[in-house]
Design a protein around this motif. Structure first.
Motif, PDB file in Angstrom:
ATOM      1  N   SER A  13      26.833   7.371  35.917  1.00  0.00           N
ATOM      2  CA  SER A  13      28.002   6.472  35.903  1.00  0.00           C
ATOM      3  C   SER A  13      29.247   7.174  36.412  1.00  0.00           C
ATOM      4  O   SER A  13      30.065   6.591  37.145  1.00  0.00           O
ATOM      5  N   SER A  17      31.358   6.186  39.698  1.00  0.00           N
ATOM      6  CA  SER A  17      32.798   5.932  39.601  1.00  0.00           C
ATOM      7  C   SER A  17      33.585   6.795  40.614  1.00  0.00           C
ATOM      8  O   SER A  17      34.450   6.286  41.340  1.00  0.00           O
ATOM      9  N   TRP A  55      32.725  -1.991  37.985  1.00  0.00           N
ATOM     10  CA  TRP A  55      31.749  -2.889  37.327  1.00  0.00           C
ATOM     11  C   TRP A  55      30.416  -2.157  37.158  1.00  0.00           C
ATOM     12  O   TRP A  55      29.819  -2.131  36.081  1.00  0.00           O
ATOM     13  N   HIS A  58      30.390   0.508  34.599  1.00  0.00           N
ATOM     14  CA  HIS A  58      30.332  -0.057  33.240  1.00  0.00           C
ATOM     15  C   HIS A  58      28.887  -0.299  32.836  1.00  0.00           C
ATOM     16  O   HIS A  58      28.462   0.118  31.766  1.00  0.00           O
ATOM     17  N   SER A  81      33.208 -10.665  35.198  1.00  0.00           N
ATOM     18  CA  SER A  81      33.588  -9.261  34.972  1.00  0.00           C
ATOM     19  C   SER A  81      33.461  -8.417  36.243  1.00  0.00           C
ATOM     20  O   SER A  81      34.043  -7.343  36.360  1.00  0.00           O
ATOM     21  N   HIS A 123      36.048  -4.133  31.408  1.00  0.00           N
ATOM     22  CA  HIS A 123      35.300  -3.480  30.353  1.00  0.00           C
ATOM     23  C   HIS A 123      35.082  -4.402  29.153  1.00  0.00           C
ATOM     24  O   HIS A 123      33.932  -4.612  28.720  1.00  0.00           O
ATOM     25  N   TYR A 124      36.148  -5.006  28.662  1.00  0.00           N
ATOM     26  CA  TYR A 124      36.020  -5.789  27.427  1.00  0.00           C
ATOM     27  C   TYR A 124      35.342  -7.110  27.682  1.00  0.00           C
ATOM     28  O   TYR A 124      34.634  -7.625  26.836  1.00  0.00           O
ATOM     29  N   SER A 146      42.086   3.718  24.860  1.00  0.00           N
ATOM     30  CA  SER A 146      41.372   3.366  26.094  1.00  0.00           C
ATOM     31  C   SER A 146      42.317   2.702  27.092  1.00  0.00           C
ATOM     32  O   SER A 146      42.270   2.963  28.296  1.00  0.00           O
ATOM     33  N   VAL A 188      38.629   5.002  35.134  1.00  0.00           N
ATOM     34  CA  VAL A 188      37.561   4.036  34.876  1.00  0.00           C
ATOM     35  C   VAL A 188      36.619   4.555  33.779  1.00  0.00           C
ATOM     36  O   VAL A 188      36.400   3.884  32.772  1.00  0.00           O
ATOM     37  N   THR A 189      36.129   5.798  34.012  1.00  0.00           N
ATOM     38  CA  THR A 189      35.146   6.313  33.073  1.00  0.00           C
ATOM     39  C   THR A 189      35.780   6.629  31.710  1.00  0.00           C
ATOM     40  O   THR A 189      35.209   6.321  30.669  1.00  0.00           O
ATOM     41  N   HIS A 192      36.238   3.562  29.880  1.00  0.00           N
ATOM     42  CA  HIS A 192      34.955   2.997  29.440  1.00  0.00           C
ATOM     43  C   HIS A 192      34.437   3.711  28.205  1.00  0.00           C
ATOM     44  O   HIS A 192      34.150   3.064  27.200  1.00  0.00           O
ATOM     45  N   GLY A 195      36.597   3.173  25.233  1.00  0.00           N
ATOM     46  CA  GLY A 195      36.418   1.793  24.764  1.00  0.00           C
ATOM     47  C   GLY A 195      35.100   1.698  23.981  1.00  0.00           C
ATOM     48  O   GLY A 195      35.002   1.024  22.946  1.00  0.00           O
TER      49      GLY A 195
END
Ligand code: C2E
Ligand code: CA
Ligand code: CA
Length: 956
Positions: A13, A17, A55, A58, A81, A123-124, A146, A188-189, A192, A195
């Protein structure tokens, strides 16, 4: 529920990213680097990479998480998303790159907000797509952390990205690009996994959309396939672009190299050109002066230095007019510089002042250098010194003019063929150049000279180089004429003949001129008569020729009476005409054998020869001739349709040639002529020895008078003054006339009738006259002192006409009166009518001037002259004197008595006093008194008395 992560997938991931972030940043760079038209596609590509990267990261991150329960994803939420981060990325890049916002910082803030929110929302929303029950609970602190990570890292990433845009370095692998994509990857990471850490899964929780949702495994496959193909595709594009870019850069580099080398080549060329120009400028013969717009010298080449004598450093950076422009041109040059460039002609000739003095004339060529605004930068003046050329041209003109002289000129080649002739040649010979060109001068030969003549001529030319002499030639019209010819050889360098120059003058003309000159020298131009020189010559020859014979000669000397008067009245041209008329008039009267000559002025002399051997007969012949001339003149002469009356006085000398030479004959005739004048003009006189004696007598008298005039201050002065009393009819003494007396030690007592004349002719009259004035004034002064304002009214003093013409008369009289303290009214001046005949005198002006000073006048000898009554009216005269000759006629001569009585009554009418002089008898006295004459003077009453005796009369 426990959260356990698969390390490899977490790493995957992260890689996803970072890679997608890098690609997005790279594409975003392309937007700026590449063409505008493609910018939307690059923006889209960047947004797709970053958005789908977020995306995919994620869901790969989700794959890495092992949940105890199976999960699936609700499709709508899943799709949304994916769209959200793509849209957010698109918007964020668009904001960063757009220029609608004022400051970079504003753009950065907005971009950060959009991107950070996009990452968080994705993310959410992605978490929500699992639809877990019971719902996932989030730890609030980690949740906020986050969000903070998402925003802060986005800010830093975008900041670096925009920084990378500012550098000119066009490489996607730049540090700021790599750092930027790393930081966005961290956003991003980091967001994530923070979060995920915040999410609390219930132990019993399960996915509510297992059935209808997208299976976890399917989704993972989809994500991996999608992201892999995206990455592949993007890298392909990137590689392609890099390739293109590199090619482009290589091309640019090549071009740059080319340009650089071209610039270097041209610079070198220019340098070469400049040095060449400078060398050229210095080696040129032409003057080069470069001026700036203010006229300051900027360049001054070697030729300019040579010609002007100034070194460059002496003139450089100074105005050109300070040294090089002649003073009289400075204003002009300054004016031109104030009005550039129109005032400066391209070509002109202008003088240049040189150091050693003087000027040179330069033929200038001016060119004006302008800058891009049309302002004058420099003026380049190149010029050639044409001073010598101008001189040469003038010399050439001069020699051309010299060739065109009055003399004929002909130039031939060595063979004698004509090359050139001048105008005078054409005029004299009648041949034009075209008619004689190429021919020899034989065309002019008259045939009067034989071959030997020409042979001798050429021999002379060959031996001596020239020949001159008289030669007869023939004109085109056949006329033969004499000419004075001069032939000169012209030799070349090797002493070979190259030309002959012939010059000749037509002497027939010269001979004519000589005749004319001779005429001018010996003849009078007005009357065409022989002049004095020629006449004297002839007379001398005649006298010489007849020296041994008894033959008589006669000279008649004729002088026009009052000719000066005619000249002054009618002008000299008229006078000249009168002389011409008179000369032809006399010529008509005298025999042809005589020689008539104009001697000068109004004097003519006639020489009579071949007269009788008897003096009496000869004299009679001449007397007859003279009488004829006088009588014929009585009718007057016609000059310009005007009848002019003129008389002459003629002197005659008759002699035989053994007695007299030419000079004495002329002198005798001249003397006789003077005698005739003295006798009252319009008459003739023979020269006699008596006349000759008289002349000698007069000369003696003049010498004696001159001497005695120096003695007037002596006690026994030979010159004195006597007074003849003037009485009224009651015999009362009224005044007196002063009369001069001369008792010469050498010549005895001489009458004023004789010596006044001599004094007038010799110029002694002024001194004599002033002697009388001084003597009379001092006597008056004494009488006034003695008798206390004496009863005498005035004393008369005689003034000669010669005295009246002296311009200083009034001044001298005033000085004398002042000296003796005598009033001007105490003296009356007597003058005769002859004063009006002399043209040198303006009686009106003189009398007005003198009467203004208080002097009064008496007209003496009234009636003997021409008695013009107008003078009586115009002039301030107080008194008339009836001449003795009329008084003498009383009582016997009726006409004398008529004149006397008429004069008295006229004087009375004009309010003038009248004096009768020469009264010798009581009868005359009585008659005159009876006629009304108030003043009388004469021997009857008293002779002129010396002062001492005269004073006695007053005492009575
Ligand atoms: P006049 O001016 O006509 O002077 C008159 C002359 O007549 C004088 O002669 C005088 O002596 C003379 N006379 C006077 N009464 C009688 C008389 O009853 N019978 C005769 N027979 N003669 C008389 P004189 O002094 O010989 O002068 C002759 C002329 O000389 C004068 O003529 C005058 O023209 C001139 N003269 C005399 N003195 C001067 C003088 O001082 N200056 C100038 N310029 N001329 C003078
Ligand atoms: Ca008088
Ligand atoms: Ca008189």
């Amino acid at each position: 529920m426990d959260k356990q992560y698969d390390v490899y997938l977490v790493l995957g991931s992260l890689i996803i990213s970072f890679l997608t972030s890098f690609l997005a940043i790279a594409f975003a760079n392309f937007i700026v680097w590449h063409k505008k038209s493609a910018s939307q596609w690059w923006l889209f590509a960047a947004a797709l990479n970053l958005g789908l990267g977020i995306w995919a990261m994620h869901f790969v991150g989700m794959l890495a998480l092992h949940l105890d329960t199976a999960v699936a994803f609700e499709p709508i939420r899943t799709i949304v998303s994916a769209l959200i981060p793509v849209a957010a990325s698109y918007a964020a890049f668009w904001i960063i790159l757009s220029h609608q916002y004022n400051s970079n910082f504003d753009r950065l803030l907005f971009g950060t907000f959009v991107l950070g929110s996009g990452i968080a929302c994705m993310h959410y929303l992605g978490m929500d797509a699992m639809q877990m029950f019971p719902q996932i609970v989030y730890d609030p602190i980690l949740f906020f952390l986050s969000l903070i990570i998402a925003y802060v890292a986005s800010f830093i990433g975008l900041k670096f990205f925009s920084k990378s845009l500012e550098t000119s370095n066009r490489t996607i692998f730049s540090i700021s690009n790599i750092f930027s994509s790393m930081v966005i990857g961290v956003a991003v990471t980091g967001m994530h996994y923070t979060g995920m850490a915040a999410a609390e899964f219930d132990y019993n929780s399960y996915c509510t959309v297992l059935e209808e949702g997208i299976r976890f495994g399917n989704l993972a496959l989809l994500v991996i396939v999608a992201i892999m193909s995206l990455l592949l595709f993007s890298f392909l594009i990137l590689a392609y672009e890099q390739h293109v870019e590199q090619k482009e850069q290589a091309k640019n580099r090549l071009m740059l190299e080319h340009v650089t080398s071209e610039v270097a080549r041209r610079t070198a060329e220019l340098e070469y050109q400049t040095t060449m120009n400078e060398r050229l400028l210095e080696t040129m013969d032409a003057i080069v002066v470069v001026l700036d717009k203010n006229g300051f010298i900027k360049q001054f080449n070697l030729a300019a230095q040579h010609i002007t004598g100034y070194a460059t450093h002496e003139v450089k950076d100074r105005p050109v007019w300070e040294t090089l422009i002649p003073q009289h041109l400075v204003a002009d040059v300054k004016k031109r510089f104030s009005n550039l460039p129109s005032s400066l002609p391209n070509k002109w000739q202008y003088d240049l002042l040189i150091r050693q003095g003087g000027v040179v004339t330069i033929d200038w060529h001016n060119s004006v250098l302008l800058d891009e605004n049309g302002e004058v930068l420099f003026i380049i003046c190149t010029g050639l010194d044409i001073t010598q050329a101008i001189k040469d041209q003038e010399a050439l003109k001069l020699s051309a003019v010299a060739f065109e002289t009055q003399e004929a000129m002909v130039v031939t080649d060595a063979s004698g063929a004509v090359l050139k002739v001048n105008q005078a040649f054409e005029d004299i010979t009648g041949y034009s150049l075209s008619e004689v060109k190429g021919k020899t001068m034989k065309v002019l030969q008259s045939g009067r000279h034989d071959k030997a003549f020409y042979r001798a001529m050429w021999a002379c030319i060959i031996n001596q180089g020239y020949w001159h002499g008289e030669i007869w030639n023939r004109r085109k019209n056949g006329e033969i004429y004499p000419e004075w010819l001069r032939i000169t050889q012209v030799l070349g360098k090797d002493n070979q003949v190259i030309n002959y120059i012939g010059s000749f003058a037509d002497i027939s003309q010269r001979k004519q001129i000589e005749q004319e000159l001779e005429f001018l020298a010996f003849y009078d131009s007005i009357t065409q008569l022989p002049n004095r020189r020629l006449f004297t010559d002839r007379l001398e020859q005649t006298v010489k020729a007849n020296h041994s014979t008894k033959q008589h000669l006669a000279l008649m000397f004729i002088d026009l009476d009052n000719f000066k008067h005619i000249n002054d009245t009618f002008g000299h041209a008229f006078g000249d005409e009168l002389l011409a008329v008179f000369s032809s008039f006399v010529k008509e009267l005298v025999p042809n054998s005589v020689t008539l000559s104009r001697f000068g002025g109004d004097e003519f002399v006639i020489l009579f020869t071949e007269l009788s051997e008897s003096y009496e007969t000869a004299a009679f012949q001449i007397e007859h001739m003279a009488q004829i001339i006088l009588d014929s003149l009585a009718d007057g002469l016609d000059v310009r349709q005007q009848n002019v009356y003129i008389s002459t006085s003629i002197g005659i000398a008759v002699s035989d040639c053994s007695k007299d030479d030419a000079g004495s004959l002329l002198m005798k005739a001249d003397t006789a002529m003077y005698q005739a004048k003295a006798m009252g003009k319009n008459t003739f006189r023979f020269y006699t020895d008596l006349i000759g004696d008289n002349m000698a007598e007069r000369f003696k008298m003049e010498v004696a008078l001159r001497h005695d005039l120096t003695l007037t201050k002596e006690v026994n002065s030979p010159l004195s003054v006597v007074y003849q009393p003037q009485y009224n009819k009651d015999k009362k003494l009224i005044g007196a006339e002063a009369l001069v007396r001369w008792n010469s030690a050498e010549l005895g007592v001489i009458s004023p009738v004789d010596f006044i004349n001599v004094a007038e002719e010799s110029g002694l009259i002024d001194d004599l006259g002033m002697f009388v004035v001084h003597r009379v004034l001092s006597d008056i002064q004494q009488m006034e002192w003695l008798f206390n304002e004496s009863s005498l009214d005035h004393i008369s003093i005689n003034l000669s006409i010669k005295q009246l013409t002296n311009p200083n008369l009034t001044e001298r009289l005033l000085l004398a009166f002042e000296e003796h303290q005598v009033l001007s009214s105490k003296v009356r001046f007597e003058f005769t009518e002859s004063a009006f005949l002399d043209n040198a005198l303006d009686p009106k002006a003189l009398f007005a001037e003198m009467s203004e000073e208080g002097f009064s006048f008496s007209l003496d000898d009234f009636g003997t002259g021409f008695s013009s009554l107008s003078y009586l009216k115009d002039l301030p005269i107080s008194e008339l004197k009836i001449d003795k000759s009329f008084v003498d006629g009383i009582p016997s001569d009726d006409s004398d008595m008529t004149i006397c009585s008429a004069t008295i009554s006229m004087a009375q009418k004009l309010g003038l006093e009248v004096v009768a002089e020469g009264v010798e008898t009581q009868e005359q006295f009585d008659w005159l008194a009876q006629q009304g004459c108030n003043l009388l003077q004469g021997y009857l009453m008293s002779r002129p008395l010396p002062y001492a005796e005269f004073v006695l009369l007053l005492e009575k």
